[in-house]
Design an enzyme around this catalytic site. Structure first.
Site, PDB file in Angstrom:
ATOM      1  N   THR A 197      -0.803  -9.282   5.376  1.00  0.00           N
ATOM      2  CA  THR A 197      -0.232  -9.736   6.573  1.00  0.00           C
ATOM      3  C   THR A 197       0.143 -11.011   6.401  1.00  0.00           C
ATOM      4  OG1 THR A 197      -1.479  -8.194   8.112  1.00  0.00           O
ATOM      5  CG2 THR A 197      -0.786 -10.406   8.977  1.00  0.00           C
ATOM      6  N   SER A 231       4.616  -5.451   2.770  1.00  0.00           N
ATOM      7  CA  SER A 231       3.487  -5.180   3.929  1.00  0.00           C
ATOM      8  C   SER A 231       4.148  -5.780   5.108  1.00  0.00           C
ATOM      9  CB  SER A 231       2.270  -5.741   3.201  1.00  0.00           C
ATOM     10  OG  SER A 231       2.696  -7.165   2.810  1.00  0.00           O
ATOM     11  N   THR A 290       2.879  -7.548  10.379  1.00  0.00           N
ATOM     12  CA  THR A 290       2.281  -6.698   9.422  1.00  0.00           C
ATOM     13  C   THR A 290       2.686  -5.374   9.646  1.00  0.00           C
ATOM     14  OG1 THR A 290       0.417  -6.159   8.164  1.00  0.00           O
ATOM     15  CG2 THR A 290       0.244  -5.773  10.511  1.00  0.00           C
ATOM     16  N   THR A 332      -6.114 -11.742   7.084  1.00  0.00           N
ATOM     17  CA  THR A 332      -5.396 -10.759   6.306  1.00  0.00           C
ATOM     18  C   THR A 332      -6.446  -9.995   5.879  1.00  0.00           C
ATOM     19  OG1 THR A 332      -3.835 -10.140   4.635  1.00  0.00           O
ATOM     20  CG2 THR A 332      -4.900 -12.184   4.629  1.00  0.00           C
ATOM     21  N   GLY A 333      -6.199  -8.754   5.521  1.00  0.00           N
ATOM     22  CA  GLY A 333      -7.338  -7.838   5.016  1.00  0.00           C
ATOM     23  C   GLY A 333      -7.398  -6.718   5.671  1.00  0.00           C
ATOM     24  N   ARG A 379      -2.741   4.399  14.033  1.00  0.00           N
ATOM     25  CA  ARG A 379      -3.681   3.412  13.637  1.00  0.00           C
ATOM     26  C   ARG A 379      -3.161   2.062  13.878  1.00  0.00           C
ATOM     27  NH1 ARG A 379      -4.038  -1.308  10.167  1.00  0.00           N
ATOM     28  NH2 ARG A 379      -6.293  -1.640   9.586  1.00  0.00           N
ATOM     29  N   VAL A 380      -4.040   0.972  14.619  1.00  0.00           N
ATOM     30  CA  VAL A 380      -3.546  -0.417  14.838  1.00  0.00           C
ATOM     31  C   VAL A 380      -4.751  -1.120  14.389  1.00  0.00           C
ATOM     32  CG1 VAL A 380      -3.143  -1.957  16.722  1.00  0.00           C
ATOM     33  CG2 VAL A 380      -2.181   0.198  17.002  1.00  0.00           C
TER      34      VAL A 380
HETATM   35  N1  ASP Z   1      -4.973  -7.036   8.602  1.00  0.00           N
HETATM   36  C1  ASP Z   1      -3.955  -5.889   8.304  1.00  0.00           C
HETATM   37  C2  ASP Z   1      -4.210  -4.462   8.856  1.00  0.00           C
HETATM   38  O1  ASP Z   1      -5.573  -4.209   8.832  1.00  0.00           O
HETATM   39  C3  ASP Z   1      -3.567  -5.648   6.850  1.00  0.00           C
HETATM   40  C4  ASP Z   1      -3.581  -6.750   5.858  1.00  0.00           C
HETATM   41  O2  ASP Z   1      -3.632  -7.967   6.425  1.00  0.00           O
HETATM   42  O3  ASP Z   1      -3.924  -6.641   4.711  1.00  0.00           O
HETATM   43  O4  ASP Z   1      -3.471  -3.870   9.574  1.00  0.00           O
END
Ligand code: ASP
Length: 321
Positions: A182, A79, A200, A233-234, A210-211
């Site tokens: 991330t 990731s 990430t 993260t998420g 997409r950002v």
């Molecule tokens: N936060 C990151 C995003 O939405 C992905 C992640 O951290 O899981 O791009």
């Protein structure tokens, strides 16, 4: 800097339920020993590299950058960086940001293709331009002009997984992503200099262009040299609409310890969204200027790595349910 206990007075009763978490965080305070904290299990070797770099160079900025390089270079971390998950068209587009608490300087890149270390490009945006965020082709042109080497980021394993996913998709692809994560890494040196970065590939099989939250200052990362640093993260969309990392730093400024600040941010977001925290998939970490750390998240498998000269461990953050 010590916490002004009077700032706590109004919030003490609300904090009572969290006292075990808060006191755990306070008990962990080791003053100005250097400290690195990062998201997920792959944050542990990253933080260890950060500490090593700090010891070798004395630079907290180098420490953040080199630590994040470890996750970016590891194709098994699916990731981040090389081996990161591609978008729905099979193209790996990376996001990163870098922030220096001492100067409030920052740099970000979004949708960067073919460069394995977006964190370094983000740092270079901070150091070499008068801008903060470069995206897409512009970010790639800048990386090229700075002499960064290109590399194929899509590994055969990720390509196979993407082809398998694509063959099962109705058009248009569903919104729910199958995978994400991330690295957000924040640190503090013995002199109290705070800095942080995050990197990430974003949500797996995301819509091209997409950002998420990670390269957006105040959302995926925020560092205030007087207070502390926070990272996320998420599901980025659930973070960036609330400027969650900024919110966590501001909650610490008002007196909350790092875990309480992360938890309060999640609870506020869940309340606004009228959703159960478990449906949000948002996870945070924070450190403060006193050298305390904390974290809270809505995913049961969320872990943070904590590294200082006397400590190197993974912790299970406070789970908000
Ligand atoms: N936060 C990151 C995003 O939405 C992905 C992640 O951290 O899981 O791009």
């Amino acid at each position: 800097m010590t916490i002004d206990r009077r700032q706590f007075a109004g919030g003490l009763s609300a904090l009572a339920a969290w006292s075990s978490v808060a006191s755990m965080s306070i008990a962990q305070d080791k003053g100005r020993e250097p400290l690195f904290v990062a998201t997920w299990n792959f944050g542990l070797p990253a933080c260890q590299q950060s500490l090593k770099t700090l010891e070798e160079t004395g630079s907290i900025l180098d420490a953040i950058e080199k630590g994040i390089h470890v996750a970016e270079a590891d194709p098994k971390v699916d990731s981040v960086g090389v081996g990161g998950a591609p978008n729905s068209e099979g193209v790996v587009q990376l996001d990163a940001c870098f922030m220096d608490g001492a100067t409030h300087g920052a740099g970000s890149v979004a949708g960067l293709e073919n460069y394995p270390h977006p964190i370094s490009v983000a740092r270079r945006v901070m150091e070499k331009t008068k801008h903060v965020l470069l995206v897409g082709n512009g970010a790639a042109e800048f990386a090229k002009s700075q002499g960064f080497q290109q590399q194929e980021l899509l590994t055969p394993e990720q390509k196979d997984k993407w082809l398998a996913w694509k063959s099962k998709q109705p058009a248009p692809p569903p919104a729910a992503p199958p995978n994400h994560d991330t690295i957000a890494l924040v640190g503090l040196n013995a002199a109290g200099h705070l800095a942080g970065g995050c990197s990430t590939s974003g949500l797996a099989y995301k819509m091209p262009g997409r950002v998420g939250d990670s390269p957006i200052l105040g959302s995926g990362l925020y560092v205030d040299g007087d207070v502390g640093a926070a990272g996320a993260t998420g599901i980025g969309e659930n973070v960036m609409r609330y400027c969650a990392s900024f919110l966590i730093v501001e909650l610490m400024r008002s007196g909350l310890d790092p875990t309480a600040a992360c938890r309060t941010a999640i609870e506020r977001i869940a309340k606004h969204e009228r959703k159960s925290p478990a449906d949000l998939h948002i996870n945070f970490l924070a450190i403060d200027k006193q050298g305390r750390w904390g974290a809270a998240g809505t995913d049961a498998d969320y872990r943070i790595a904590v590294v200082r000269p006397s400590v190197a461990k993974l912790e299970k953050p406070f789970l908000v349910t």
